[in-house]
Scaffold this motif. Structure first.
Motif: not given
Length: 132
Positions: A11-16, A72-81, A83-86
């Protein structure tokens, strides 16, 4: 061939979240989709939703993810969101209040205001769905 994927959620604030997973399910403007090991490279625009994934130890996790981009690229998934919340971090009262405010704004002729209100309602609904 590897049977897992490296997932990074930012997220803009942290690695979730960062870790190895077996699968991921999320949603884009085109609908719900899943990602497994050895997935083809792709980029997708994300919609607010309940994103679920299974860690390599078999534990299933879910989180609210807002708008953003997935790559998705070379076995890695990056999600830039945005917001993310548990689930345990979601404030139900706040989400319900935001939903009520946004629903009041739906009665407008201004297309930009309508889109913003629709987005706010969707984010609130998905937060509440994530919470359970």
């Amino acid at each position: 061939m590897k049977n897992h994927i490296k997932l990074t959620m930012i997220t803009p604030e942290k690695q979730f979240y960062s870790g190895d997973i077996l699968s991921l399910n999320t949603q884009s403007d085109d609908g719900v989709f899943g990602i497994l090991a050895n997935h083809v490279p792709m980029i997708s625009q994300l919609k607010p939703t309940v994103t679920t994934f299974i860690q390599v130890d078999g534990k299933e996790l879910k989180a609210f993810t807002s708008t953003g981009v997935l790559r998705v690229l070379k076995g890695e998934v990056e999600m830039l969101c945005s917001a993310c919340e548990w689930p345990e971090d979601i404030d139900v009262e706040r989400a319900n209040e935001a939903k009520k405010r946004a629903e009041k704004r739906l009665d407008t002729d201004d297309e930009v205001s309508l889109k913003r209100a629709e987005g706010a309602v969707l984010r609130s609904i998905m937060r509440l769905k994530t919470k359970g």
